[in-house]
Write an enzyme that holds these catalytic residues in place. Structure first.
Site, PDB file in Angstrom:
ATOM      1  N   TYR A 132       0.869  -1.183   0.000  1.00 33.67           N
ATOM      2  CA  TYR A 132       0.000   0.000   0.000  1.00 33.67           C
ATOM      3  C   TYR A 132       0.898   1.223   0.000  1.00 33.67           C
ATOM      4  CZ  TYR A 132      -3.414   3.145   2.391  1.00 33.67           C
ATOM      5  OH  TYR A 132      -4.247   4.166   2.771  1.00 33.67           O
ATOM      6  N   ILE A 166       7.447   2.344   2.281  1.00 31.70           N
ATOM      7  CA  ILE A 166       6.402   1.392   1.904  1.00 31.70           C
ATOM      8  C   ILE A 166       6.768  -0.028   2.358  1.00 31.70           C
ATOM      9  CG2 ILE A 166       4.955   0.532   0.015  1.00 31.70           C
ATOM     10  CD1 ILE A 166       4.819   3.653   0.691  1.00 31.70           C
ATOM     11  N   THR A 167       5.969  -0.549   3.294  1.00 28.99           N
ATOM     12  CA  THR A 167       6.204  -1.889   3.837  1.00 28.99           C
ATOM     13  C   THR A 167       6.007  -2.931   2.737  1.00 28.99           C
ATOM     14  OG1 THR A 167       5.442  -1.148   6.001  1.00 28.99           O
ATOM     15  CG2 THR A 167       5.429  -3.539   5.617  1.00 28.99           C
ATOM     16  N   ASP A 254      -9.424   2.171   9.115  1.00 28.46           N
ATOM     17  CA  ASP A 254     -10.425   1.771  10.120  1.00 28.46           C
ATOM     18  C   ASP A 254     -10.312   0.283  10.433  1.00 28.46           C
ATOM     19  OD1 ASP A 254     -11.299   4.347  10.133  1.00 28.46           O
ATOM     20  OD2 ASP A 254     -13.105   3.984   8.945  1.00 28.46           O
ATOM     21  N   ARG A 257      -6.024  -0.159  11.775  1.00 28.81           N
ATOM     22  CA  ARG A 257      -5.462   0.450  12.991  1.00 28.81           C
ATOM     23  C   ARG A 257      -5.655  -0.410  14.244  1.00 28.81           C
ATOM     24  NH1 ARG A 257      -6.600   6.773  11.238  1.00 28.81           N
ATOM     25  NH2 ARG A 257      -4.574   6.989  10.221  1.00 28.81           N
ATOM     26  N   GLU A 377       0.875   4.181  10.071  1.00 29.78           N
ATOM     27  CA  GLU A 377      -0.603   4.167  10.041  1.00 29.78           C
ATOM     28  C   GLU A 377      -1.181   5.406  10.732  1.00 29.78           C
ATOM     29  OE1 GLU A 377      -2.872   1.086   9.580  1.00 29.78           O
ATOM     30  OE2 GLU A 377      -1.274  -0.027   8.633  1.00 29.78           O
ATOM     31  N   GLY A 378      -0.430   6.494  10.692  1.00 36.04           N
ATOM     32  CA  GLY A 378      -0.861   7.726  11.346  1.00 36.04           C
ATOM     33  C   GLY A 378      -0.177   7.848  12.695  1.00 36.04           C
ATOM     34  N   THR A 379       0.501   8.980  12.915  1.00 36.75           N
ATOM     35  CA  THR A 379       1.232   9.179  14.174  1.00 36.75           C
ATOM     36  C   THR A 379       0.239   9.313  15.343  1.00 36.75           C
ATOM     37  OG1 THR A 379       1.180  11.581  13.965  1.00 36.75           O
ATOM     38  CG2 THR A 379       3.061  10.445  12.945  1.00 36.75           C
TER      39      THR A 379
HETATM   40  C1  FAD Z   1       8.336   1.283   9.375  1.00 33.57           C
HETATM   41  C2  FAD Z   1       7.358   2.107   8.613  1.00 33.57           C
HETATM   42  C3  FAD Z   1       6.485   1.499   7.724  1.00 33.57           C
HETATM   43  C4  FAD Z   1       5.599   2.253   6.978  1.00 33.57           C
HETATM   44  N1  FAD Z   1       4.786   1.623   6.058  1.00 33.57           N
HETATM   45  C5  FAD Z   1       4.028   2.382   5.228  1.00 33.57           C
HETATM   46  C6  FAD Z   1       3.287   1.762   4.162  1.00 33.57           C
HETATM   47  O1  FAD Z   1       3.279   0.537   3.989  1.00 33.57           O
HETATM   48  N2  FAD Z   1       2.575   2.569   3.318  1.00 33.57           N
HETATM   49  C7  FAD Z   1       2.535   3.928   3.463  1.00 33.57           C
HETATM   50  O2  FAD Z   1       1.882   4.585   2.661  1.00 33.57           O
HETATM   51  N3  FAD Z   1       3.221   4.541   4.475  1.00 33.57           N
HETATM   52  C8  FAD Z   1       3.962   3.802   5.351  1.00 33.57           C
HETATM   53  N4  FAD Z   1       4.679   4.409   6.358  1.00 33.57           N
HETATM   54  C9  FAD Z   1       4.656   5.861   6.486  1.00 33.57           C
HETATM   55  C10 FAD Z   1       3.935   6.368   7.724  1.00 33.57           C
HETATM   56  O3  FAD Z   1       2.555   6.157   7.601  1.00 33.57           O
HETATM   57  C11 FAD Z   1       4.338   7.845   7.909  1.00 33.57           C
HETATM   58  O4  FAD Z   1       5.679   7.861   8.348  1.00 33.57           O
HETATM   59  C12 FAD Z   1       3.441   8.561   8.892  1.00 33.57           C
HETATM   60  O5  FAD Z   1       2.171   8.746   8.345  1.00 33.57           O
HETATM   61  C13 FAD Z   1       4.011   9.934   9.297  1.00 33.57           C
HETATM   62  O6  FAD Z   1       4.368  10.676   8.180  1.00 33.57           O
HETATM   63  P1  FAD Z   1       5.801  11.393   8.127  1.00 33.57           P
HETATM   64  O7  FAD Z   1       6.841  10.411   8.535  1.00 33.57           O
HETATM   65  O8  FAD Z   1       5.944  12.055   6.808  1.00 33.57           O
HETATM   66  O9  FAD Z   1       5.760  12.500   9.263  1.00 33.57           O
HETATM   67  P2  FAD Z   1       5.040  13.975   9.178  1.00 33.57           P
HETATM   68  O10 FAD Z   1       3.681  13.844   8.621  1.00 33.57           O
HETATM   69  O11 FAD Z   1       6.018  14.860   8.478  1.00 33.57           O
HETATM   70  O12 FAD Z   1       4.958  14.336  10.673  1.00 33.57           O
HETATM   71  C14 FAD Z   1       6.018  14.963  11.431  1.00 33.57           C
HETATM   72  C15 FAD Z   1       5.491  15.319  12.801  1.00 33.57           C
HETATM   73  O13 FAD Z   1       4.444  16.315  12.681  1.00 33.57           O
HETATM   74  C16 FAD Z   1       3.259  15.864  13.303  1.00 33.57           C
HETATM   75  N5  FAD Z   1       2.112  16.357  12.552  1.00 33.57           N
HETATM   76  C17 FAD Z   1       1.962  16.365  11.208  1.00 33.57           C
HETATM   77  N6  FAD Z   1       0.771  16.874  10.878  1.00 33.57           N
HETATM   78  C18 FAD Z   1       0.135  17.207  12.035  1.00 33.57           C
HETATM   79  C19 FAD Z   1      -1.118  17.766  12.358  1.00 33.57           C
HETATM   80  N7  FAD Z   1      -2.003  18.120  11.430  1.00 33.57           N
HETATM   81  N8  FAD Z   1      -1.422  17.950  13.673  1.00 33.57           N
HETATM   82  C20 FAD Z   1      -0.541  17.599  14.650  1.00 33.57           C
HETATM   83  N9  FAD Z   1       0.681  17.048  14.392  1.00 33.57           N
HETATM   84  C21 FAD Z   1       1.004  16.848  13.113  1.00 33.57           C
HETATM   85  C22 FAD Z   1       3.343  14.354  13.254  1.00 33.57           C
HETATM   86  O14 FAD Z   1       2.536  13.747  14.242  1.00 33.57           O
HETATM   87  C23 FAD Z   1       4.826  14.142  13.521  1.00 33.57           C
HETATM   88  O15 FAD Z   1       5.071  14.233  14.889  1.00 33.57           O
HETATM   89  C24 FAD Z   1       5.554   3.665   7.149  1.00 33.57           C
HETATM   90  C25 FAD Z   1       6.410   4.269   8.081  1.00 33.57           C
HETATM   91  C26 FAD Z   1       7.305   3.523   8.809  1.00 33.57           C
HETATM   92  C27 FAD Z   1       8.210   4.242   9.773  1.00 33.57           C
END
Ligand code: FAD
Length: 399
Positions: A132, A166-167, A254, A257, A377-379
């Site tokens: 994904y 991307i996992t 949904d 998570r 999957e969303g911080t």
């Molecule tokens: C091991 C791993 C596997 C993953 N696998 C997948 C996958 O299979 N497919 C995929 O699509 N993605 C994948 N991801 C990506 C993951 O979903 C993102 O890393 C995550 O959504 C955060 O995005 P970002 O790293 O760009 O951080 P950012 O979005 O740049 O966030 C940086 C900081 O700002 C905060 N922040 C950002 N926006 C807001 C807001 N509106 N309000 C408050 N705080 C905010 C965040 O919480 C964080 O603390 C993976 C990540 C990891 C580490």
């Protein structure tokens, strides 16, 4: 009346998976962490036992698994399985063959022909993966801001952009790739494509070297004038009139998570049980008596938080099985389990002290693994934002 007992079918599955995790998965996990991959024979064994990404991380998918009286319980079974297997090794769960996170968008949105074409490849004995691809270098939490473009040319779309983190993206037979046909349209411009391995213009960039979940592949994917046939646009163009592309990207979460949260509970439980055993041994040896009160208090706190997190997970999974909208509860479970997972793994190292830092001690690995559960999957911040938006939605106030 609320029922906390597992059904005989669920209990049997839990016991069986626990046995497998204890006997096979955990013993292989430190080596897998060093080698950045789960041994293939173990994955083949899991596949032969019927374990796949369909039975675990997607929570059984929207079709669910029928229970005794025709009750849908795929999501509950998914979270039970995810906790038990992640107790053994979380990377192993992510490495299980199957469509993975790519499965829900295909099932939610694909035409019958697409479902058959893309999902049936997982039925054979070979190890195959789906993935994904939503996140981009400049669009992680800000999903609406994706920049990968899709331009229609005759009977193809031309994709340009980069996906990151991307996992299983590199080893996948196909990736569900989210792109925009027009950034000015915002979410209404989003489309979901199935991009198959070997598609012209698609290549894998770097494999990312991470702190935790090191046995799980995380890849960068590059689309450089990538030529995708129109038949690979999920659901066909008419499905996108109501911002369906964005909705499907979110709907996936949904169902996933609570399962991801269950994995965090599994890691936390593993760390708690290890700390409990170390404390038991130390106390039996009569040491370290001055720390007795603090250690007992730490163990009680860990146990309480793990139980609370599991209840949130089970509630969100139950709602998904009952077809009750669960966006708020799914995010609550993920936010809480990710957070307490880190606290518990850290407290477990406090209990073990120096021994907890050794590379051949599982606690050190779990401490590294758990961090990502508050990121992918969303911080945690984003989960809390989703929850607060729903709270205010209920009050008729848009925030
Ligand atoms: C091991 C791993 C596997 C993953 N696998 C997948 C996958 O299979 N497919 C995929 O699509 N993605 C994948 N991801 C990506 C993951 O979903 C993102 O890393 C995550 O959504 C955060 O995005 P970002 O790293 O760009 O951080 P950012 O979005 O740049 O966030 C940086 C900081 O700002 C905060 N922040 C950002 N926006 C807001 C807001 N509106 N309000 C408050 N705080 C905010 C965040 O919480 C964080 O603390 C993976 C990540 C990891 C580490």
């Amino acid at each position: 009346m609320i029922e906390f007992e597992l059904s005989p079918q669920q209990r049997q599955l839990k016991e069986f998976l626990h046995w497998f995790a204890e006997q096979q998965v955990r013993p292989a996990s430190l080596e897998a962490d060093k080698n950045h991959d789960t041994p293939l024979p173990l994955l083949q064994q899991a596949k032969a036992m019927g374990l796949s990404m369909e039975s675990v991380p997607s929570g059984g998918g929207p079709g669910g698994v029928e229970g005794g009286q025709g009750e849908r319980q795929g999501n509950r079974i998914g979270v039970i399985a995810a906790e038990e297997l992640a107790w053994g090794d979380a990377s192993f769960v992510l490495n299980l063959p199957g469509a993975g996170l790519g499965g829900p968008p295909v099932r939610f949105m694909g035409t019958p022909e697409q479902k058959e074409r893309f999902l049936s490849i997982f039925n054979g004995p070979e190890l195959r993966w789906g993935a994904y691809a939503l996140t981009e270098p400049e669009a992680g939490s800000d999903v609406a801001g994706i920049r990968t473009t899709a331009r229609k040319e005759g009977d193809h779309y031309i994709l340009n952009g980069t996906k990151t983190f991307i996992t299983n993206g590199a080893k996948a037979s196909w990736n569900v790739v989210f792109a925009t046909v027009d950034r000015n349209l915002g979410r209404a411009g989003h489309r979901a494509f199935v991009v198959e391995k070997g598609t012209p213009g698609f290549r894998v960039g770097r494999i990312m070297d991470k702190m935790g979940l090191r046995a799980s592949e995380t890849a960068e994917l590059v689309f450089d004038n990538c030529v995708v046939p129109v038949e690979n646009l999920l659901g066909g163009e008419e499905r996108y009139l109501q911002r369906e592309g964005f909705k499907v990207a979110m709907q996936t979460f949904d169902s996933s998570r609570p399962t991801v949260a269950a994995m965090a509970v599994g890691i936390a439980r593993a760390a708690y049980e290890r700390a409990r055993e170390i404390a038991r041994q130390n106390l039996m040896l009569g040491r370290p008596s001055p720390r007795y009160a603090a250690i007992v208090e730490a163990l009680a706190t860990m146990a309480r938080k793990i139980d609370a997190a599991r209840l949130l997970v089970w509630k969100a999974a139950w709602m998904a099985d009952a077809r009750v909208p669960n966006t708020k509860e799914a995010s609550m479970s993920k936010a809480y389990a990710g957070q307490i997972g880190m606290e518990v793994c850290s407290m477990a190292i406090d209990v073990a002290a120096g021994a907890g830092l050794l590379h051949d001690e599982y606690l050190e690995k779990w401490f590294r693994d758990i961090k990502v559960y508050d990121i992918f999957e969303g911080t945690g911040q984003i989960q809390r934002l989703v929850v607060s938006r729903r709270i205010f939605d209920d009050l008729g106030v848009r925030i």
